[in-house]
Write an enzyme that holds these catalytic residues in place. Structure first.
Site, short mmCIF file in Angstrom:
data_model
loop_
_atom_site.label_atom_id
_atom_site.label_comp_id
_atom_site.label_asym_id
_atom_site.label_seq_id
_atom_site.Cartn_x
_atom_site.Cartn_y
_atom_site.Cartn_z
N HIS A 305 60.46 52.22 37.25
CA HIS A 305 60.47 53.57 37.80
C HIS A 305 59.78 53.64 39.16
O HIS A 305 60.11 54.48 39.99
CB HIS A 305 59.85 54.53 36.80
N ARG A 412 78.86 72.91 41.10
CA ARG A 412 79.22 72.55 39.71
C ARG A 412 78.15 73.10 38.79
O ARG A 412 76.98 72.72 38.90
CB ARG A 412 79.25 71.02 39.57
N ARG A 448 81.68 77.33 40.64
CA ARG A 448 82.74 77.03 39.67
C ARG A 448 82.20 77.28 38.26
O ARG A 448 81.11 76.85 37.92
CB ARG A 448 83.15 75.55 39.80
N GLU A 547 93.95 71.18 40.17
CA GLU A 547 93.68 69.83 39.67
C GLU A 547 94.64 69.44 38.56
O GLU A 547 94.65 68.31 38.09
CB GLU A 547 92.22 69.68 39.26
N ASN A 570 89.90 64.62 42.45
CA ASN A 570 89.56 63.63 41.41
C ASN A 570 90.49 63.77 40.22
O ASN A 570 91.12 62.80 39.78
CB ASN A 570 88.12 63.83 40.92
N ASP A 571 90.56 64.99 39.69
CA ASP A 571 91.42 65.18 38.51
C ASP A 571 92.89 65.21 38.89
O ASP A 571 93.74 64.69 38.16
CB ASP A 571 91.03 66.47 37.77
N ARG A 581 90.44 58.43 35.72
CA ARG A 581 89.53 58.28 36.86
C ARG A 581 88.32 57.42 36.54
O ARG A 581 87.63 56.95 37.45
CB ARG A 581 89.07 59.67 37.36
N CYS A 618 87.81 69.59 47.22
CA CYS A 618 86.42 69.32 46.86
C CYS A 618 86.22 68.06 46.02
O CYS A 618 85.15 67.83 45.49
CB CYS A 618 85.81 70.52 46.15
#
Ligand code: PEP
Ligand code: MG
Length: 840
Positions: A305, A412, A448, A547, A570-571, A581, A618
Site C-alpha cells: 500500500h 456515472r 446518468r 448504446e 463501449n456498449d 467488452r 462518452c
C-alpha cells in the site's frame, strides 16, 4: 443442523484482502455462523472476519468447504452459494494502480555509461525523476518499552484493548471522511477493516486471558501471529500485507499508550529523497508530500500500500534495494531515476546535467500539454467541439475542471451504490449531486441514472443469476421492480438541478415506449415535488444513451421525446459487433475503428443533427487522440473522456481542420478493416504534426554537451520534447546502431547521425551546435561541433532518408552553406536554411 457447500478456490492471487472483505460483507448479511475451511491445509476461518480469511492462506485450486449453521442457515447457504459461484470468481482484481505496470531496472543511460558513478538498482514502481538530499527514515519497530507496559487485571486489559480498537477505528473513520475518494481513502478503509475485524479482537482477548499479559503485548503477539502466517504463505501479495497489519498495530499501541514504542519518526521539513527499510502507509500519509521528492525502499514490493500511495501522490519510487537505508547516509546528494530503477549517489557533473535536462524536458512536455487544458475545445479552423469529462464523484468533478473539462458528459452514479450494504438514500444523493453541480461551476453536467446489473452487480439487490447478464436484467430494465431506488435517485437529481446546470440521462434505452415510461415517472415525481413546494429546474434537459443498436434506427421517433443523445461507444461496440467488452479472447474483434462501426456512428450523428438535436459520445473511444479527427469529421457536438486525457485530446483537436477530417471520414468508412482505419489515422496524425521536418523547437545552438554520447542523447531529447518520438531510449539505440557500423562524421566539424525506427512518429531533423567540440571516434577526423540528426519513421515509404542524407552531404561540401549554418545565431535562421535546401 449445519449445511455444507464444497468448492474449489478459484482466485489466481489466493485469498487476499479484497475478496476476503467481499466474502465477509456477504456473510455479515446473515445471522448464521459461517465457517470457511481450507481442506488442503486444514485451516479454518470465520467468514465474518477478513483477517481470519486472509490468514487461512488459501491458494487457487485448494478444495474448500463453507459450513453454515444458525437460524437463517437456509437463506445464508443460498446467498453464500450464489455469491461464491457467480461473483467471487470476479473478485481477484487488486487496487487500481493508475500507472503502467512497473518494469525491471534498465541500464544506465548510454550518455552516462563512461562515467564512474555509484549506482544502486532496484525495481522502478512509480515513474519519475527527482534529485534532493537523502533523508533516512526509521521504520516503526513493534517492541514494548524496557521493563514492559504496566498491567492490570485481565478484565482491565481486555477493556483497554477494546477501547484502543474503538479509538483507532474512530480516528480512521475521521481520516476517511476528510480524504477524497481514491487510492488513499481505499487504503485507509483497508486499515479500518483490520482494526474492526472480529477475529483480531478475539485473538487479542484470548492472548490476554491465556497469558495474563498487558493489552499492548497481546496486540503485538496477535500482530506477529498474523505476520508469521502471511510470511509463510509463499504469496508475495499476502506477504506485502504484513506491513498493513503492523501499521495498524502500531496505531493501536499509540492509541493505548499515547506513543508508538521505540519509534524514531522523522518528519521532513525540506525537499528530500526519503530512504527507508520499509515505510508504513500511514507514515507516508503523515509526511509532508510537498517535500517528498522521491522514495527509495529496501523492501516494499510492487503492490504494498505504501507503493500504491506513492503512485497516487506522483512520487517517483524504487523498491527492492537491500540495506539501502544503511548504505546511504542522511544528507547525501541523490538522484532517483524511477523511469529506469536507478539511484545515483553523489552524481558527477555530467550525470547531474543529464538528469537536469531530462527533468526539464519532462516538465516542458507536461507544461505544453497543460497549456491546452485551459484552452477551449476548438479545431485549427475554428470549429467548436466540447471536451467534457467522465466522473463518478464530486471530487473527480473538481479534478476534471482543473484538467480543463468544459462540462461533465457522463456522471456515472452506480459507483455511489456499490461497495456498501444498502443504497444511499435520497438525502445522501441530493447532497452529492448538489456538490457535483457546484463543483462544475455552472458548466453542464449530465447525470446518468443507475446503470447496475451486467458487469456492475449490487449484492444487496440479490439479483438472480443470469445466463447472459450483458443482455439481461440491467439499468432501466430494473426500475419497475425497484421503484423506491429510482424514485429516490430522480428526486435527488431534480432537487439538485436548482444548484447548477444539471441534465438527466437514461442508460440502456432500446425503445420509444421505455422513454415515455421514464418521462411519466419523472412527471409524477415533479408533481410530488411541486406539492412539497420544492424548487428545481422544471425544464431539466432529458437525454438517453445510444448504446443499444436499435436506437440508431429510431432517432426520428426518439428525437420527439428527448433533448439530447450520448453515444456509449463501449456498449454500442460490444452489442453491434457481438464482442464482449471484457472478454480478452475476443478483444481483437472489439474495436470502435471497425469500418462498419464508424458508418454506424456517422449515421447516428447525421440523423440526430437532421432532427436538430444535440449528440455527444462518452465511451472510452472519446479519450483516444487518434479518433479526434473522426469526431471533428463527423461533426459531433461533444466528447466526454477521462479527465487526465483532456489536454492531449484538446492538443490533437487544435491541430485538425474540418475539411481534411471530413475527407478522412469519407475515406475510412470505405476501408475494409480496422487495421487500415488505424493506419490511416496514424498517418494523418503524423502528417498533421506539421509536414515540416524541422521546426524551431528542434534546434539548440548553445549546447553544453561534452561527449558524443551526451550530444546524441540531447538530439533525441529534442525530438522527444516535441512529441516526435515515442521512446527516446530506443531511438537513441537505433542511432547508435548506425553509428557503430560507421561513424557519421562528415569532416569540417559536422556530423550527420541518423536512424530509421518504428519509434519515430514524425520524420524529423534536429540540430545541435556545441559550445565545445567533441571527438566523433574517427581518429583521422576533426572533432565535431555541429550535429544534424535525421530521424525517419519505419512507416515512411521509399528511401526518403537516404535522399535527405545524400542531399545534405552534397550541400555541406559547399563552404558557403556550411558557413551560413555555423554563423546562424537563431533557430529560425537554421530552419529557413534547411527549408530552402530541402525544397531545392
Ligand atoms: C458506454 O457504454 O460506452 C458507457 C459510457 O457506459 P458504461 O461504460 O458505464 O457502460
Ligand atoms: Mg454503457
Amino acid at each position: 443442523m449445519a449445511i455444507e457447500f464444497a468448492f474449489v478456490f478459484p482466485l489466481k492471487n489466493g485469498m487476499h484482502a479484497r475478496p476476503a472483505s467481499r466474502l465477509q460483507d456477504v456473510a455479515n448479511a446473515y445471522r448464521s455462523r459461517i465457517t470457511f475451511i481450507n481442506r488442503h491445509t486444514g485451516a479454518s476461518a470465520n467468514s465474518k472476519s477478513t483477517l481470519s480469511l486472509v490468514a487461512s492462506v488459501t491458494h487457487q485450486g485448494d478444495r474448500c468447504t463453507l459450513i453454515v449453521e444458525g437460524e437463517d442457515e437456509k437463506a445464508a447457504y443460498e446467498g453464500m452459494q450464489r455469491f461464491l459461484t457467480e461473483e467471487f470468481p470476479g473478485c481477484d482484481e487488486e487496487l487500481v494502480i493508475p500507472v503502467a505496470a512497473p518494469g525491471a531496472p534498465r541500464d544506465l543511460p548510454r550518455a552516462l555509461k563512461g562515467e564512474q558513478l555509484r549506482v544502486e538498482t532496484g525495481a522502478p514502481v512509480s515513474k519519475g525523476i527527482a534529485r534532493a538530499p537523502a533523508a533516512v527514515l526509521s521504520r516503526r519497530t513493534l517492541e514494548p518499552p524496557p521493563g514492559g507496559w504496566p498491567r492490570g487485571t485481565d478484565d482491565d486489559e481486555v477493556a483497554r484493548a477494546n477501547g484502543a480498537l474503538r479509538d483507532a477505528q474512530a480516528k480512521m473513520r475521521e481520516q476517511i471522511s476528510s480524504t477524497p475518494p481514491g487510492v488513499e481513502q481505499a487504503i485507509l478503509k483497508a486499515h479500518l477493516s483490520i482494526a474492526g475485524d472480529p477475529d483480531f479482537a478475539a485473538r487479542v482477548e484470548e492472548a490476554i486471558r491465556l497469558r495474563h499479559c498487558s493489552a499492548g503485548e497481546a496486540l503485538l503477539e496477535t500482530s506477529s501471529r498474523y505476520a508469521e502466517t502471511l510470511a509463510r504463505s509463499g504469496s508475495t501479495y499476502l506477504q506485502e500485507r504484513v506491513l498493513d497489519i503492523q501499521d495498524v498495530t502500531s496505531q493501536l499501541v499509540a492509541a493505548l499508550y499515547g506513543t508508538v514504542p521505540a519509534e524514531v519518526q522523522v518528519h521532513i521539513t525540506a525537499d528530500a529523497i526519503c530512504i527507508a527499510d520499509n515505510l508504513a502507509p500511514s507514515q507516508l500519509i503523515a509526511l509532508d508530500k510537498r517535500h517528498v521528492k522521491g522514495l527509495v525502499l529496501a523492501h516494499g514490493g510492487m503492490t504494498s500500500h505504501t507503493v500504491i500511495l506513492a503512485r497516487a501522490f506522483g512520487i517517483p519510487c524504487i523498491t527492492g534495494i537491500p540495506d539501502i537505508h544503511r548504505t546511504i547516509p542522511p544528507g547525501e546528494d541523490v538522484i532517483v531515476d524511477a523511469d529506469r530503477g536507478l539511484v545515483i549517489r553523489t552524481p558527477s557533473a555530467q550525470a547531474a546535467r543529464f538528469y537536469a535536462r531530462e527533468t526539464d524536458k519532462q516538465e516542458r512536455m507536461k507544461t505544453k500539454l497543460r497549456r491546452f487544458a485551459g484552452l477551449p475545445g476548438i479545431s485549427a479552423d475554428g470549429k467548436r467541439l466540447e471536451i467534457a469529462a467522465n466522473a463518478a464523484s464530486p471530487e473527480e468533478v473538481a479534478a476534471a475542471m482543473a484538467h480543463g473539462a468544459e462540462g461533465i458528459g457522463l456522471f456515472r452514479t452506480e459507483m455511489l451504490f456499490m461497495d456498501r450494504k444498502e443504497p444511499p438514500d435520497e438525502e445522501e444523493q441530493y447532497r452529492i449531486y448538489e456538490q457535483v453541480a457546484k463543483s462544475a461551476g455552472g458548466k453542464p453536467v449530465i447525470i446518468r441514472t443507475l446503470d447496475i446489473g451486467g458487469d456492475k452487480p449490487i449484492p444487496y439487490l440479490h439479483l438472480p443469476p443470469e445466463e447472459n447478464p450483458f443482455l439481461g436484467y440491467r439499468a432501466i430494465r430494473l426500475y419497475a421492480e425497484y421503484p423506491q431506488l429510482i424514485n429516490a435517485q430522480l428526486r435527488a437529481i431534480l432537487r439538485a438541478s436548482g444548484s447548477g446546470n444539471l441534465k438527466v440521462m437514461f442508460p440502456m434505452v432500446c425503445s420509444v415506449q421505455e422513454v415515455r415510461t421514464l418521462k411519466q415517472r419523472l412527471q409524477e415525481l415533479m408533481r410530488g415535488l411541486d406539492a412539497e413546494g420544492a424548487t428545481y429546474n422544471r425544464q431539466i434537459p432529458i437525454g438517453i444513451m445510444v448504446e443499444i443498436p436499435s436506437v440508431a434506427f429510431l432517432i426520428d421517433q426518439l428525437s420527439r421525446e428527448v433533448d439530447f443523445f450520448s453515444i456509449g461507444s463501449n456498449d454500442l461496440t460490444q452489442y453491434f459487433l457481438a464482442a464482449d467488452r471484457a472478454n480478452t479472447k475476443v478483444s481483437h474483434l472489439y474495436t470502435p475503428f471497425h469500418p462498419s462501426f464508424l458508418r454506424l456512428l456517422k449515421q447516428i450523428i447525421d440523423e440526430v443533427h437532421r432532427h436538430k438535436k444535440w449528440v455527444g459520445l462518452c465511451g472510452e473511444m472519446g479519450g483516444n487522440p487518434l479518433a479526434v479527427p473522426l469526431f471533428l469529421g463527423f461533426g459531433i457536438d461533444e466528447i466526454s473522456l477521462a479527465p487526465s486525457l483532456i489536454p492531449a485530446v484538446k492538443e490533437a483537436l487544435h491541430r485538425c481542420a474540418v475539411p481534411e477530417c471530413e475527407a478522412l471520414v469519407a475515406s475510412v468508412v470505405q476501408m475494409e478493416s480496422p487495421e487500415s482505419v488505424e493506419g490511416a489515422l496514424k498517418e494523418y496524425a503524423s502528417s498533421q504534426r506539421g509536414g515540416a521536418l524541422i521546426t524551431g523547437g528542434l534546434v539548440h545552438l548553445c549546447s553544453a554537451s561534452t561527449s558524443k554520447e551526451e550530444a546524441i542523447r540531447e538530439l533525441v531529447d529534442l525530438l522527444h520534447g516535441e512529441g516526435r518520438v515515442d521512446d527516446p531510449d530506443l531511438v537513441e539505440d537505433a542511432v547508435w546502431a548506425r553509428e557503430e557500423t560507421y561513424p557519421t562524421g562528415m569532416g569540417f566539424g559536422v556530423a550527420i547521425p541518423h536512424c530509421k525506427s518504428p519509434h519515430v512518429t514524425v520524420n524529423s531533423i534536429a540540430v545541435l551546435k556545441l559550445d565545445a567540440p567533441v571527438a566523433w571516434k574517427m581518429p583521422d577526423q576533426d572533432p565535431v561541433h555541429f550535429l544534424i540528426l535525421i530521424a525517419i519513421s519505419s512507416a515512411a515509404k521509399g528511401d526518403q532518408h537516404l535522399k535527405i542524407i545524400a542531399g545534405l552531404a552534397r550541400k555541406l561540401m559547399h563552404e558557403e552553406f556550411r558557413q551560413q549554418l555555423m554563423d546562424a545565431t537563431s533557430s529560425q535562421t537554421i530552419v529557413r536554411l534547411f527549408e530552402q535546401h530541402l525544397s531545392a
